[in-house]
Structures are given as structure tokens and as C-alpha cells.
Design a protein around this motif. Sequence first.
Motif, PDB file in Angstrom:
ATOM      1  N   SER A 240       0.853  -1.193   0.000  1.00 22.19           N
ATOM      2  CA  SER A 240       0.000   0.000   0.000  1.00 22.19           C
ATOM      3  C   SER A 240       0.882   1.233   0.000  1.00 22.19           C
ATOM      4  N   ARG A 241       1.387   1.593  -1.169  1.00 26.08           N
ATOM      5  CA  ARG A 241       2.313   2.722  -1.262  1.00 26.08           C
ATOM      6  C   ARG A 241       1.546   4.043  -1.320  1.00 26.08           C
ATOM      7  N   LYS A 242       1.218   4.539  -0.139  1.00 22.87           N
ATOM      8  CA  LYS A 242       0.545   5.826  -0.040  1.00 22.87           C
ATOM      9  C   LYS A 242       1.241   6.660   1.010  1.00 22.87           C
ATOM     10  N   ASP A 243       1.177   7.986   0.843  1.00 16.90           N
ATOM     11  CA  ASP A 243       1.706   8.870   1.874  1.00 16.90           C
ATOM     12  C   ASP A 243       0.933   8.676   3.159  1.00 16.90           C
ATOM     13  N   ASP A 244       1.660   8.651   4.270  1.00 13.34           N
ATOM     14  CA  ASP A 244       1.000   8.521   5.557  1.00 13.34           C
ATOM     15  C   ASP A 244       1.017   9.819   6.357  1.00 13.34           C
ATOM     16  N   ASP A 245       1.325  10.930   5.687  1.00 12.62           N
ATOM     17  CA  ASP A 245       1.162  12.218   6.358  1.00 12.62           C
ATOM     18  C   ASP A 245      -0.328  12.445   6.605  1.00 12.62           C
ATOM     19  N   VAL A 246      -0.696  12.736   7.836  1.00  9.34           N
ATOM     20  CA  VAL A 246      -2.084  13.021   8.188  1.00  9.34           C
ATOM     21  C   VAL A 246      -2.142  14.416   8.777  1.00  9.34           C
ATOM     22  N   THR A 247      -2.873  15.304   8.145  1.00 10.02           N
ATOM     23  CA  THR A 247      -2.946  16.700   8.566  1.00 10.02           C
ATOM     24  C   THR A 247      -4.394  17.098   8.821  1.00 10.02           C
ATOM     25  N   LEU A 248      -4.575  18.193   9.524  1.00 13.06           N
ATOM     26  CA  LEU A 248      -5.919  18.726   9.734  1.00 13.06           C
ATOM     27  C   LEU A 248      -6.463  19.260   8.417  1.00 13.06           C
ATOM     28  N   THR A 249      -7.736  18.976   8.142  1.00 15.56           N
ATOM     29  CA  THR A 249      -8.345  19.505   6.922  1.00 15.56           C
ATOM     30  C   THR A 249      -8.537  21.022   7.013  1.00 15.56           C
ATOM     31  N   ASP A 250      -8.682  21.529   8.231  1.00 18.62           N
ATOM     32  CA  ASP A 250      -8.888  22.965   8.441  1.00 18.62           C
ATOM     33  C   ASP A 250      -7.953  23.434   9.547  1.00 18.62           C
ATOM     34  N   PRO A 251      -6.614  23.492   9.278  1.00 25.53           N
ATOM     35  CA  PRO A 251      -5.679  23.815  10.356  1.00 25.53           C
ATOM     36  C   PRO A 251      -5.870  25.216  10.919  1.00 25.53           C
ATOM     37  N   ASP A 252      -6.335  26.166  10.091  1.00 26.46           N
ATOM     38  CA  ASP A 252      -6.503  27.535  10.586  1.00 26.46           C
ATOM     39  C   ASP A 252      -7.476  27.599  11.748  1.00 26.46           C
ATOM     40  N   ARG A 253      -8.478  26.737  11.723  1.00 23.63           N
ATOM     41  CA  ARG A 253      -9.483  26.756  12.790  1.00 23.63           C
ATOM     42  C   ARG A 253      -8.836  26.446  14.138  1.00 23.63           C
ATOM     43  N   TYR A 254      -7.789  25.625  14.117  1.00 18.10           N
ATOM     44  CA  TYR A 254      -7.078  25.296  15.354  1.00 18.10           C
ATOM     45  C   TYR A 254      -5.901  26.243  15.587  1.00 18.10           C
ATOM     46  N   LEU A 255      -5.066  26.444  14.573  1.00 17.40           N
ATOM     47  CA  LEU A 255      -3.843  27.221  14.755  1.00 17.40           C
ATOM     48  C   LEU A 255      -4.098  28.713  14.908  1.00 17.40           C
ATOM     49  N   SER A 256      -5.270  29.200  14.505  1.00 16.41           N
ATOM     50  CA  SER A 256      -5.551  30.635  14.630  1.00 16.41           C
ATOM     51  C   SER A 256      -5.780  31.058  16.070  1.00 16.41           C
ATOM     52  N   HIS A 257      -6.011  30.106  16.967  1.00 21.01           N
ATOM     53  CA  HIS A 257      -6.246  30.457  18.363  1.00 21.01           C
ATOM     54  C   HIS A 257      -4.912  30.713  19.061  1.00 21.01           C
ATOM     55  N   PRO A 258      -4.706  31.898  19.625  1.00 26.36           N
ATOM     56  CA  PRO A 258      -3.450  32.163  20.347  1.00 26.36           C
ATOM     57  C   PRO A 258      -3.292  31.283  21.578  1.00 26.36           C
TER      58      PRO A 258
END
Length: 585
Positions: A240-258
Motif C-alpha cells: 500500500s504505497r501511499k503517503d502517511d502524512d495526516v494533517t488537519l483539513t482545516d488547520p486555521d481553525r485550530y492554529l488561529s487560536h493564540p
Amino acid sequence: MPTRREILGSALFALLSNQSSAAEQTPAPLADLNFLDRRASEQHARALRGNLRYVDHEVFGDPAGIAIEEAALNGAEDAGFSSEAALPTGWQVMPIAGKDITFTRVAPALGRLQVRGEGAGQFFINMAASRHFAVKQGELLTGSLALRSVSREAGGLVKVELCIQQVKSDGSVASPVAVTIQLLQTDQPWWEQVRATATADGFAILALRVTTKARFDITFELHSPQLERRAWRSTFCATSRKDDDVTLTDPDRYLSHPERSVLLTADAPRFVASGALWCEYGDPDNYVEIQQRERVLYAKVVSKGSPSEVRLGIVPPLMRFTVCLAQDAKGLAASLNGKPLKTIDCEMPVGLKLARLGSGVSGSWNSTIAALTLFAGKVVNCAALSRPDKVFFDDFDRPDSPNLGVSPTGQVIRKTGAVGSAISGRKWVVAGVGVSFSNAAYGVVRLGRPPRYLGAVVNWTSGSPGGAAAMLAATDDDPRRSINALHAVLTDQKEIFQTMIANKVETALAEFVYPVPMARDGTTAYGVACLINYQERAVVYVGPQGDLARHVHPTYTERAGQLAIFEHYWQLTQCRPEFLAVAAG
């Protein structure tokens, strides 16, 4: 029967509901993902982007979460196993007098191999062509596959071994490195691995070596046989040669919070030098990461190129643990398994744009993640949220003391034995060497039920071989009463499985010799674990190099009790074990 989550899992939901004072101070979660529940895969996919590979635990077989790993780092090959309709053309199964070998492809990652023959002998089934997998001298190699016995007339079968054969550039063949495939006692699939170091430039071949003594007819199911250039079997399969990087679909919603927090529950890798469990990333000079290096977890901040980090603690292999990280503009606080908060006071990085599970700046996470909760605020109860339920854990991260004190998960280790023990330099060590022929110091923890997991991280002092660091699941801790126990004895060179009945240690039922003995230098840390499968009456041992050895015997489960006992033992000038962490659940 208790579920894996009850035994090794995080008590996130129990904590949020039962600890009302903590819950009142906890911000509402932005996302609350339980990867043990595959039925929620649509919910997971809405929150995360990537190849969400749900996996079963390789010992217990129940849901273990999602596996995270970068495919690009593996150097893995399957010699055509996943792409051929019948016998893979990359394989080298030659006609052998008196032997009949047939192969049937069942699925992209699954095939059936039937081996029939008459009489005694030994032969190889090469799972690659002789010049398929090129290697350089000194490269570390690991071969692996999962094998299940489907049907058999095995009276004439002696053993089946997984081998790495090495062919030099001139065509000469070196002696193979082999391990016996443990699982011929049950019809459950079993992962086996074999490791070697390339002795010269040339080629490597993954093979099965079959030894017989009389007529035999046996069919195996083979799952994902592969050879890779690394020191341990990865969770990734070449089928199963697939990338296993898993990221947030909406990172701004989390990372925008100080002010924000993350709660992660994961299994510790069996054997990985370094990896990243969680990474909030802007660029190489600005990121926040939870790292694992040589069994130790760290929280790391890099802001404008200036790094800061704090040591969170040590976790034994395959232990399920929880980390809670909370941050604001002035720094971060983090807790592992209920330990007191560790903090970093620093200017936090800005411009973060990516939040990622595993696969951080310094490496990939080579294990499984069971749960992820994101909070749009800074939680103040990190230690309470990260404390797992029904689990014992201690890494002795507190001031030197003759008293062992209370573990982060709330238990007290009761000391007993012929000599004293103490905390010294974040280790649980023997306080006196003793003058008798043999010496022992014990620590006892009473659990709610017999454990399915016993784990430790140890190092060894100098001295002659033979000292022991035992892990027991015992019925009692009073020598005046009859004690039964499962007794896993760990030495610097091998492990020995024994049982105890009425206080008497019985003859060894099984032994597993380490491919590489542990160093007796008082420094090098090794992770080991013992996992008890009560349904199959089996014990699986995780060795210091990540090896898995499986043993089956009815007395294992008959003797196991609800007391977890950890032992320092030595005779005269032998090396002595020092515990850096212990766990049970």
C-alpha cells in the motif's frame, strides 16, 4: 472480557465526565476523534486529510487506532507480491525433488502457499529473485511477514524459518540469518521479523526455510512479506504505497487560536530511534512538536530558529499513553500520563500553517494513535486530562529518595525483598549491594485485575552477565501464603518465561535469546514488555531491539494474578538492572 481501551487506553471520556472540577476549566473541544472506533471513519475524514490506515493491535488483534508513517522513509520492497495474479514473478520458487510448492494469490496483500513433500530435508522458498534487492555493506535490513496456518498434516514438519539471504556481487552466497516463526500453535496470523546487517555490497533475499523429518502437507497464508533497509519492521507495508502524512483539513481553525491545546493518546513504538507524534509547523525555524527520542518523550518549540524543549518522560514499548499540551503566547505546558506539568517559557512561533499527526520535522511516528482531541483554548488541567484510567505507570521523575512515593497514575509501589531500593537520578535502583550469595529487591503494585501488559525500560550496571529484571503477574505478595505467578525473567542476554506455583519457580517453559546482548554500561536504555493474551493462553515478549517472541502454554494464564511485581535480582558480581520506567495495565 475487558477491551484494550479499558486496559491500556486513555480515560479521556471518563475524566471529562467524572472530574467535574477539571471539566469546568476545560474549553469545549474543536475535534474529538476516537480512532479505535472505525465506524466513525467519516467523522475522522472530515477532520483529517491523509491516508487513515486503521490497524489492529499486532498482539491482541483488537482495534489499535491509525498507523502513521512516511512511506518515503522505508526503502521497502515486496518483490511483486501485491501485483501478481498467481506466483509472483519476482519470487524464486524452483522445482525441488520430492517437494510440491504451489502459490495462490488471494488479495493484493494476501497469498496462500501450499508445501507438500516426502521425507526429511531442508529447502528454501525465496521470496525474490537473487538480484532484486540491492544492498550496500553495513546497511541494516529487516524482513517481515504475517503467517497463518490454514490446514496441515504437519507430523513431518520440524520448523519454518524466516531468513535473509545475502548474495555478493560475484554470486557467492553468505550463510543466511534466520528466525524460527513462532506461530505454529494456533491458526491466528502472526507477524515475524528477521534482521541482518549487509556484510558486503550485493543483494538480499527474503526467504522461508523449511525443515522436515517425514511426510508433510501444510498450507500457509502469507500477508505482506517485505524486505526493507532499516533496523526494525515498519507498520507500513509495501503493498500500500501511499503517503502517511495526516494533517488537519482545516488547520486555521485550530492554529488561529493564540491559546490552544491538544490531547493525544498513542501506543509507544516498539523500536524507533526518533519520531514525531504531533507537529504544528510553519517553516524549519518555527514549529511546535511532541517528539520521541530513545524512549523519551519531549515537547519542543522552535521560534525564529531558537529551540527550547522540555523532557516529558519515558514510556515502555507498546504501552498506551496520553500527552496533553497547552500553549499560549508566553509558552507551553505539557503532561504525560498525569505527571506534574512541565513548562517552557519562551516566545512562541507565529505563522504556523500546518498541524500534522506524526511525520514531524525530525522523523515519522512508527506506531498507532488511538485518540485526538483539539481545544480552542488553554486547558489548565493538563495533568488530570492526561492521566490514564486503570493503568499503572511510573518513570521515577522526581527527587532522589529512599521512598518511591506515588506514581503519576496514583499508585504506590510497595518495596520488599532482601535489599533496599530507592530513586536515584530518575532511576529506581538497588540501595545496597547486599552480602549474600543472591540478592533481590522487589516493588509490588496491586491492580484491579490480572494485567495484560507489563513493561519496563531498563539499563544494566557493569559486571558479569546474568543479573535479572523480572516482571511478574502474581496472585499474592506474602511469602507466607501460596503464591502463583507468571514470571518473565529479563537478563542482559535473553528472556526466560517461567511460572510459579506455591512459591516455587518452575523450570523454564520458553526462552528467547536477544540477537544483540544489552550493554552493561549503566547508561544505555532498553525497552521491554510482556503482553498476555488470556484467550489464546499466550505470552508475547517485546525484546530490546523490537523483536516479538510468542509462547503458548496453559499455565501462563492459570498462574497470572492481579499483582504487578518488578524485581531487581543478581548474584555476587553479576550486573544489576536499573529501572527507568515501569508500567502495567
